[in-house]
Design an enzyme around this catalytic site. Structure first.
Site, mmCIF file in Angstrom:
data_model
loop_
_atom_site.group_PDB
_atom_site.id
_atom_site.type_symbol
_atom_site.label_atom_id
_atom_site.label_comp_id
_atom_site.label_asym_id
_atom_site.label_seq_id
_atom_site.Cartn_x
_atom_site.Cartn_y
_atom_site.Cartn_z
ATOM 1 N N HIS A 16 31.331 -7.129 -15.462
ATOM 2 C CA HIS A 16 31.684 -5.903 -14.732
ATOM 3 C C HIS A 16 32.858 -6.224 -13.811
ATOM 4 O O HIS A 16 32.764 -7.152 -13.008
ATOM 5 C CB HIS A 16 30.512 -5.423 -13.864
ATOM 6 C CG HIS A 16 29.273 -5.126 -14.658
ATOM 7 N ND1 HIS A 16 28.952 -3.866 -15.088
ATOM 8 C CD2 HIS A 16 28.283 -5.942 -15.114
ATOM 9 C CE1 HIS A 16 27.806 -3.911 -15.768
ATOM 10 N NE2 HIS A 16 27.383 -5.159 -15.800
ATOM 11 N N HIS A 136 21.143 -2.870 -22.770
ATOM 12 C CA HIS A 136 20.400 -3.153 -21.537
ATOM 13 C C HIS A 136 18.942 -2.884 -21.873
ATOM 14 O O HIS A 136 18.522 -1.733 -21.968
ATOM 15 C CB HIS A 136 20.869 -2.272 -20.371
ATOM 16 C CG HIS A 136 20.170 -2.606 -19.085
ATOM 17 N ND1 HIS A 136 20.791 -3.210 -18.022
ATOM 18 C CD2 HIS A 136 18.862 -2.471 -18.727
ATOM 19 C CE1 HIS A 136 19.905 -3.415 -17.052
ATOM 20 N NE2 HIS A 136 18.721 -2.978 -17.456
HETATM 21 O O1 DOR Z 1 22.316 -6.223 -11.798
HETATM 22 C C1 DOR Z 1 22.972 -5.469 -12.500
HETATM 23 N N1 DOR Z 1 24.153 -4.957 -12.088
HETATM 24 N N2 DOR Z 1 22.498 -5.135 -13.700
HETATM 25 C C2 DOR Z 1 23.091 -4.203 -14.461
HETATM 26 O O2 DOR Z 1 22.587 -3.923 -15.518
HETATM 27 C C3 DOR Z 1 24.299 -3.491 -13.998
HETATM 28 C C4 DOR Z 1 25.000 -4.250 -12.981
HETATM 29 C C5 DOR Z 1 26.024 -3.427 -12.216
HETATM 30 O O3 DOR Z 1 26.825 -2.739 -12.848
HETATM 31 O O4 DOR Z 1 26.048 -3.505 -11.000
HETATM 32 ZN ZN ZN Z 2 25.743 -5.799 -16.878
#
Ligand code: DOR
Ligand code: ZN
Length: 343
Positions: A16, A136
């Site tokens: 991300h 996911h």
């Molecule tokens: O901990 C997480 N953060 N798990 C996810 O699936 C998404 C991610 C986020 O985009 O912040």
């Molecule tokens: Zn992720």
């Protein structure tokens, strides 16, 4: 004792980077370690069209430092209504995968899938065109215990999905349980999994040691030690269907240290150091290169990288924070010592 480790340049198969001002902090961190990364589409609004993905890619590339070679590999966000004909357009434009968020499962997942059946025409197109589905893997029903969400997902969603689409490439992302590791180990060549550094290094005690520690909160949430051991065993097994995906997920400090803190660990700054630590702990540094640099590319049918990355056995302290637009970003393990360093 091994003092330096030179690997083929690794790739991050789950990342991300957000958008806007955040990019100038986090993209250089990933570009310093990885040749490519699969970029998650859970922006607000989500990246649901090829045109949006290509525009987002251009913004990411603009944040890559001069002289660095870093290729963002783009994805689309699966909704109940992603049209099947978008898949052909996406594939044509070099988009590498489509991400499934069950609605409500995690950060920016409200536009996610409410019922898998609704996406079947799109999944049909993906199977036909060889476009992988990134999953996911958690159910969201409130009556299911938070720590059981992944295991229940396998039984109620993944097994039927696999039966209905036997040749759809599926990556079970950021697996956290013994059940998931076993499911993937037993599966055929169409199923793989990514493993994060934080799920290899920490169990759920990390969230609660000495008080509540929000920087260790992510989704799927850290599990008990026996699950961590199963993930470590999978990571060092040499099975090519387990590979690196950091799930590095930056959030501003004030939204992590909050009454309802955001889920996500920021690991991109020291990702390979964290994985080296985990593999070293298993006496399996010789298994790190294939996990980090070969298996993911092979699964996606992409060429392996040609450059290298060198790590040195050296203690150093993870910085306390970085500037993050107007806010601050705290890396996982801020202020703690690591035993490996990228040089
Ligand atoms: O901990 C997480 N953060 N798990 C996810 O699936 C998404 C991610 C986020 O985009 O912040
Ligand atoms: Zn992720």
């Amino acid at each position: 004792m091994i003092k330096t480790l030179t690997l083929t340049r690794p790739d991050d198969w789950h990342l991300h980077v957000r958008d806007g001002a955040a990019l100038s902090t986090v993209v250089p961190h990933s570009a310093a370690q990885f040749g490519r990364a699969i970029i998650m589409p859970n922006l607000r609004p989500p990246v649901t069209t090829t045109a949006q993905a290509l525009a987002y890619k251009a913004r990411i590339l603009a944040a890559v430092p001069h002289g660095a070679a870093f290729e963002p590999l783009m994805t689309l966000y699966l909704t109940d209504r992603l049209p099947p004909d978008e898949i052909a357009r996406a594939r044509e434009a070099g988009i590498v995968a489509v991400k499934l968020y069950p609605a409500g499962a995690t950060t920016n997942s409200d536009a996610g899938v409410t019922e898998l059946r609704k996406t079947y025409p799109t999944l049909e197109a993906m199977q036909r065109l060889g476009v992988p589905l990134l999953v996911h893997g958690e159910v969201t029903a409130p009556e299911i215990d938070l720590f059981d969400r992944e295991a229940v997902f396998i039984d109620t969603q993944l097994i039927p999905l696999r039966r209905d689409f036997p040749e759809l490439k599926i990556v079970f992302e950021h697996i956290t349980t013994r059940e998931a590791a076993h499911y993937v180990a037993e599966a055929d060549r169409f199923t793989a999994a990514t493993l994060t550094a934080h799920h290899l290094l920490y169990n759920r005690n990390a969230i609660f040691t000495g008080g509540i520690r929000p920087h260790y909160y992510c989704l799927p949430v850290l599990k008990r030690e026996s699950h961590r051991q199963a993930l470590l065993a999978a990571a060092v097994s040499g099975n090519p269907r387990f590979f690196l995906g950091t799930d590095s997920a930056p959030h501003p400090v004030h939204l992590k240290e909050h009454a309802s803190g955001c889920a996500g660990c920021y690991t991109a700054f020291s990702a390979m150091e964290l994985y080296a630590q985990a593999f070293d702990g298993m006496d399996a540094l010789d298994k790190l290169e294939a996990f980090a640099s070969f298996f993911g590319a092979d699964f996606y049918g992409l060429p392996r990288n040609t450059g290298t990355l060198t790590l040195k056995r050296e203690t150093w302290t993870v910085p306390e924070h970085f500037a993050f637009g107007e806010a601050e970003l705290k890396p996982l393990g801020a202020g703690e010592t690591l035993g490996w360093r990228v040089i």
